[in-house]
Design a protein around this motif. Structure first.
Motif, PDB file in Angstrom:
ATOM      1  N   PHE A 169       0.854  -1.184   0.000  1.00 23.04           N
ATOM      2  CA  PHE A 169       0.000   0.000   0.000  1.00 23.04           C
ATOM      3  C   PHE A 169       0.887   1.231   0.000  1.00 23.04           C
ATOM      4  O   PHE A 169       1.762   1.382   0.849  1.00 23.04           O
ATOM      5  CB  PHE A 169      -0.914   0.008   1.231  1.00 23.04           C
ATOM      6  N   ARG A 170       0.682   2.103  -0.974  1.00 25.35           N
ATOM      7  CA  ARG A 170       1.499   3.307  -1.088  1.00 25.35           C
ATOM      8  C   ARG A 170       1.085   4.376  -0.083  1.00 25.35           C
ATOM      9  O   ARG A 170       1.809   5.345   0.113  1.00 25.35           O
ATOM     10  CB  ARG A 170       1.413   3.859  -2.516  1.00 25.35           C
ATOM     11  N   VAL A 171      -0.079   4.201   0.499  1.00 27.62           N
ATOM     12  CA  VAL A 171      -0.574   5.118   1.528  1.00 27.62           C
ATOM     13  C   VAL A 171      -1.173   4.284   2.651  1.00 27.62           C
ATOM     14  O   VAL A 171      -1.481   3.100   2.480  1.00 27.62           O
ATOM     15  CB  VAL A 171      -1.637   6.090   0.968  1.00 27.62           C
ATOM     16  N   GLU A 172      -1.369   4.885   3.810  1.00 25.90           N
ATOM     17  CA  GLU A 172      -1.994   4.196   4.928  1.00 25.90           C
ATOM     18  C   GLU A 172      -3.481   3.981   4.643  1.00 25.90           C
ATOM     19  O   GLU A 172      -4.167   4.883   4.168  1.00 25.90           O
ATOM     20  CB  GLU A 172      -1.838   5.022   6.210  1.00 25.90           C
ATOM     21  N   ARG A 173      -3.976   2.790   4.946  1.00 23.61           N
ATOM     22  CA  ARG A 173      -5.381   2.475   4.665  1.00 23.61           C
ATOM     23  C   ARG A 173      -6.328   3.186   5.627  1.00 23.61           C
ATOM     24  O   ARG A 173      -7.430   3.561   5.236  1.00 23.61           O
ATOM     25  CB  ARG A 173      -5.622   0.968   4.758  1.00 23.61           C
ATOM     26  N   GLY A 174      -5.929   3.343   6.871  1.00 26.28           N
ATOM     27  CA  GLY A 174      -6.809   3.936   7.867  1.00 26.28           C
ATOM     28  C   GLY A 174      -7.279   2.893   8.869  1.00 26.28           C
ATOM     29  O   GLY A 174      -7.098   1.681   8.663  1.00 26.28           O
ATOM     30  N   PRO A 175      -7.907   3.321   9.967  1.00 25.58           N
ATOM     31  CA  PRO A 175      -8.353   2.391  11.018  1.00 25.58           C
ATOM     32  C   PRO A 175      -9.469   1.469  10.523  1.00 25.58           C
ATOM     33  O   PRO A 175     -10.474   1.931   9.967  1.00 25.58           O
ATOM     34  CB  PRO A 175      -8.850   3.315  12.131  1.00 25.58           C
ATOM     35  N   ARG A 176      -9.294   0.171  10.751  1.00 24.38           N
ATOM     36  CA  ARG A 176     -10.224  -0.820  10.224  1.00 24.38           C
ATOM     37  C   ARG A 176     -11.652  -0.595  10.717  1.00 24.38           C
ATOM     38  O   ARG A 176     -12.612  -0.687   9.941  1.00 24.38           O
ATOM     39  CB  ARG A 176      -9.765  -2.231  10.615  1.00 24.38           C
ATOM     40  N   GLU A 177     -11.814  -0.325  12.008  1.00 30.35           N
ATOM     41  CA  GLU A 177     -13.153  -0.177  12.568  1.00 30.35           C
ATOM     42  C   GLU A 177     -13.914   0.973  11.912  1.00 30.35           C
ATOM     43  O   GLU A 177     -15.095   0.856  11.587  1.00 30.35           O
ATOM     44  CB  GLU A 177     -13.090   0.043  14.087  1.00 30.35           C
ATOM     45  N   GLU A 178     -13.212   2.077  11.692  1.00 30.06           N
ATOM     46  CA  GLU A 178     -13.868   3.235  11.077  1.00 30.06           C
ATOM     47  C   GLU A 178     -14.220   2.959   9.621  1.00 30.06           C
ATOM     48  O   GLU A 178     -15.300   3.331   9.135  1.00 30.06           O
ATOM     49  CB  GLU A 178     -12.971   4.469  11.191  1.00 30.06           C
ATOM     50  N   LEU A 179     -13.319   2.289   8.921  1.00 30.10           N
ATOM     51  CA  LEU A 179     -13.577   1.934   7.529  1.00 30.10           C
ATOM     52  C   LEU A 179     -14.774   0.987   7.429  1.00 30.10           C
ATOM     53  O   LEU A 179     -15.631   1.141   6.552  1.00 30.10           O
ATOM     54  CB  LEU A 179     -12.347   1.277   6.916  1.00 30.10           C
ATOM     55  N   GLU A 180     -14.834   0.037   8.348  1.00 26.67           N
ATOM     56  CA  GLU A 180     -15.931  -0.935   8.319  1.00 26.67           C
ATOM     57  C   GLU A 180     -17.270  -0.261   8.609  1.00 26.67           C
ATOM     58  O   GLU A 180     -18.285  -0.564   7.958  1.00 26.67           O
ATOM     59  CB  GLU A 180     -15.661  -2.048   9.332  1.00 26.67           C
ATOM     60  N   ARG A 181     -17.286   0.667   9.544  1.00 27.41           N
ATOM     61  CA  ARG A 181     -18.534   1.396   9.836  1.00 27.41           C
ATOM     62  C   ARG A 181     -18.997   2.190   8.615  1.00 27.41           C
ATOM     63  O   ARG A 181     -20.199   2.268   8.322  1.00 27.41           O
ATOM     64  CB  ARG A 181     -18.332   2.332  11.025  1.00 27.41           C
ATOM     65  N   PHE A 182     -18.045   2.777   7.913  1.00 29.40           N
ATOM     66  CA  PHE A 182     -18.379   3.558   6.723  1.00 29.40           C
ATOM     67  C   PHE A 182     -18.993   2.656   5.653  1.00 29.40           C
ATOM     68  O   PHE A 182     -20.022   2.988   5.044  1.00 29.40           O
ATOM     69  CB  PHE A 182     -17.118   4.242   6.210  1.00 29.40           C
ATOM     70  N   ILE A 183     -18.401   1.510   5.427  1.00 28.79           N
ATOM     71  CA  ILE A 183     -18.924   0.583   4.423  1.00 28.79           C
ATOM     72  C   ILE A 183     -20.304   0.079   4.834  1.00 28.79           C
ATOM     73  O   ILE A 183     -21.224  -0.008   4.007  1.00 28.79           O
ATOM     74  CB  ILE A 183     -17.944  -0.585   4.204  1.00 28.79           C
ATOM     75  N   ASP A 184     -20.483  -0.254   6.118  1.00 32.27           N
ATOM     76  CA  ASP A 184     -21.794  -0.695   6.596  1.00 32.27           C
ATOM     77  C   ASP A 184     -22.867   0.371   6.340  1.00 32.27           C
ATOM     78  O   ASP A 184     -23.996   0.059   5.943  1.00 32.27           O
ATOM     79  CB  ASP A 184     -21.738  -1.002   8.096  1.00 32.27           C
ATOM     80  N   SER A 185     -22.492   1.634   6.553  1.00 29.84           N
ATOM     81  CA  SER A 185     -23.459   2.713   6.332  1.00 29.84           C
ATOM     82  C   SER A 185     -23.829   2.825   4.860  1.00 29.84           C
ATOM     83  O   SER A 185     -24.988   3.098   4.519  1.00 29.84           O
ATOM     84  CB  SER A 185     -22.904   4.046   6.849  1.00 29.84           C
ATOM     85  N   MET A 186     -22.855   2.589   3.962  1.00 26.37           N
ATOM     86  CA  MET A 186     -23.153   2.645   2.529  1.00 26.37           C
ATOM     87  C   MET A 186     -24.062   1.498   2.114  1.00 26.37           C
ATOM     88  O   MET A 186     -24.941   1.669   1.253  1.00 26.37           O
ATOM     89  CB  MET A 186     -21.855   2.655   1.719  1.00 26.37           C
ATOM     90  N   ILE A 187     -23.871   0.316   2.707  1.00 28.10           N
ATOM     91  CA  ILE A 187     -24.751  -0.817   2.404  1.00 28.10           C
ATOM     92  C   ILE A 187     -26.189  -0.481   2.791  1.00 28.10           C
ATOM     93  O   ILE A 187     -27.135  -0.703   2.017  1.00 28.10           O
ATOM     94  CB  ILE A 187     -24.268  -2.084   3.131  1.00 28.10           C
ATOM     95  N   GLU A 188     -26.357   0.058   3.988  1.00 31.87           N
ATOM     96  CA  GLU A 188     -27.698   0.406   4.447  1.00 31.87           C
ATOM     97  C   GLU A 188     -28.335   1.479   3.573  1.00 31.87           C
ATOM     98  O   GLU A 188     -29.526   1.404   3.235  1.00 31.87           O
ATOM     99  CB  GLU A 188     -27.650   0.871   5.906  1.00 31.87           C
ATOM    100  N   ARG A 189     -27.564   2.469   3.214  1.00 32.80           N
ATOM    101  CA  ARG A 189     -28.115   3.554   2.393  1.00 32.80           C
ATOM    102  C   ARG A 189     -28.472   3.061   0.998  1.00 32.80           C
ATOM    103  O   ARG A 189     -29.471   3.493   0.413  1.00 32.80           O
ATOM    104  CB  ARG A 189     -27.116   4.710   2.341  1.00 32.80           C
TER     105      ARG A 189
END
Length: 380
Positions: free
Chosen positions: A203-223
């Motif tokens: 990864f050429r950049v940091e991915r970010g905190p897993r928990e926050e990324l997962e919450r974001f994806i969950d919110s997109m699924i619901e929306r």
């Protein structure tokens, strides 16, 4: 644009009929053609530009396009680099349409003007994807919504289907929600996807905190299930969540078969990350079919167009069915927007930043005029 046309657009982008046909034969569904390696920006995570290389000639590109069509390919995506830096991009779109391709183009939008959009529409371009990562530029990415926001007005009466796409990483995560909200608030299908690794799985950049990324994806699924215009399919949203969780996903890669890439030097690529020295002019249908297999690079794959096509072949009824239902749920909001005068001109809801400040569309500063000059890289 007429209401029925807008409703039809909700389904046309997915090319359901074409997708179904390609599930029944051994011909490819899509090719992504690099019309140039050059780009006017230099985003740190990007592995797909090289300003030291010249543009391929129009004659060469047309020759490769004919070959891609002869293989039976239905869709062609014009990519780069930045496709709009190629001086013959309008002619290339026109040629693709003359050969019968469903044609799309991916751009950062910085070079887009009203005239260029009109020329591309006249040439027959059907879909444009504008890549936006943040509301404002950063050292990691220059692809900011602030720069292209005024250009969205160009699409008000355009027949070109527009969608916005961004990349989620540690640098962009604080503004990714603002990117999503800004696109959706204007009725534009929008997505933000996890950054993928380079060909060496780094990864050429940091991915970010897993928990926050997962919450974001969950919110997109619901929306998406509620009918909001989340452009990513639910199959890919679920796949990205599995990536974050380290869960196994069963699939067989169709990259190099149903979907393949052609470089700006005319080389056949399995996907954007897996390259070969074979020239596209030498590729046969048997060569393509030989790539229909499980691959050692599948684990953790972030080439989402390849994963999407693979999941479609793996579970066509499930993938297509969920997408059709999701898009059908968009129709009421499409009708409401069409019946409400000047919907896109009304003030948009301010977005709350992590520090508690409110910004209109994610930016506290005024956006530039659509006609303002933008300083670009001089090496193109």
């Amino acid at each position: 644009m007429k209401l029925l046309d807008k409703i039809g657009r909700e389904f046309s982008g997915y090319n359901i009929l074409e997708s179904g046909m390609r599930l029944l034969d051994r011909k490819p569904l899509q090719c992504s053609l690099y019309v140039t390696d050059r780009c006017n920006l230099d985003c740190a995570y990007c592995t797909e530009y090289d300003n030291s290389r010249p543009h391929p000639s129009l004659d060469d590109l047309k020759k490769w396009i004919r070959k891609i069509r002869q293989l039976g390919t239905m869709r062609i995506a014009l990519v780069g680099g930045e496709p709009l830096v190629h001086p013959d991009i309008v002619e290339l779109v026109r040629y693709c349409r003359e050969l019968g391709f469903a044609t799309s183009l991916t751009t950062n939008g910085f070079l887009l003007t009203r005239k260029l959009l009109a020329d591309l529409e006249d040439a027959g371009l059907q879909v444009m994807q504008i890549s936006v990562d943040r509301m404002t530029p950063s050292p990691i990415t220059k692809k900011s919504f602030k720069t292209i926001l005024p250009k969205l007005d160009y699409f008000r009466d355009s027949k070109i289907s527009l969608h916005i796409t961004g990349v989620i990483c540690a640098d962009t995560l604080p503004e990714s929600r603002a990117v999503l909200e800004t696109g959706l608030s204007r009725g534009i299908p929008t997505e933000v996807r996890l950054v993928h690794a380079d060909p060496l799985r780094r990864f050429r950049v940091e991915r970010g905190p897993r928990e926050e990324l997962e919450r974001f994806i969950d919110s997109m699924i619901e929306r998406k299930r509620r009918g909001e215009k989340i452009h990513t399919s639910e199959a890919i949203l679920n796949y990205q969540r599995s990536l974050l969780r380290g869960e196994h996903v069963e699939w067989t890669c169709v990259a190099g078969y149903k979907l393949f890439f052609v470089s700006a030097q005319g080389k056949f690529w399995i996907c954007s990350m897996v390259h070969t020295d074979k020239h596209i002019m030498d590729v046969t249908l048997d060569d393509l079919y030989a790539n229909y297999r499980k691959k050692s690079c599948q684990k953790g794959c972030g080439v989402y167009c390849a994963v999407s096509a693979s999941l479609l072949v793996e579970k066509p009824a499930q993938v297509l069915g969920k997408e059709i239902v999701a898009r059908a749920k968009r129709i009421p909001s499409t009708v409401r927007r069409s019946l409400t005068p000047n919907t896109d001109k009304t003030p948009h809801r301010p977005i709350t930043n992590p520090d508690g400040t409110h910004e209109m569309n994610g930016s506290a500063k005024g956006s530039p005029s659509a006609d303002d000059g933008v300083t670009l890289r001089q090496s193109v």
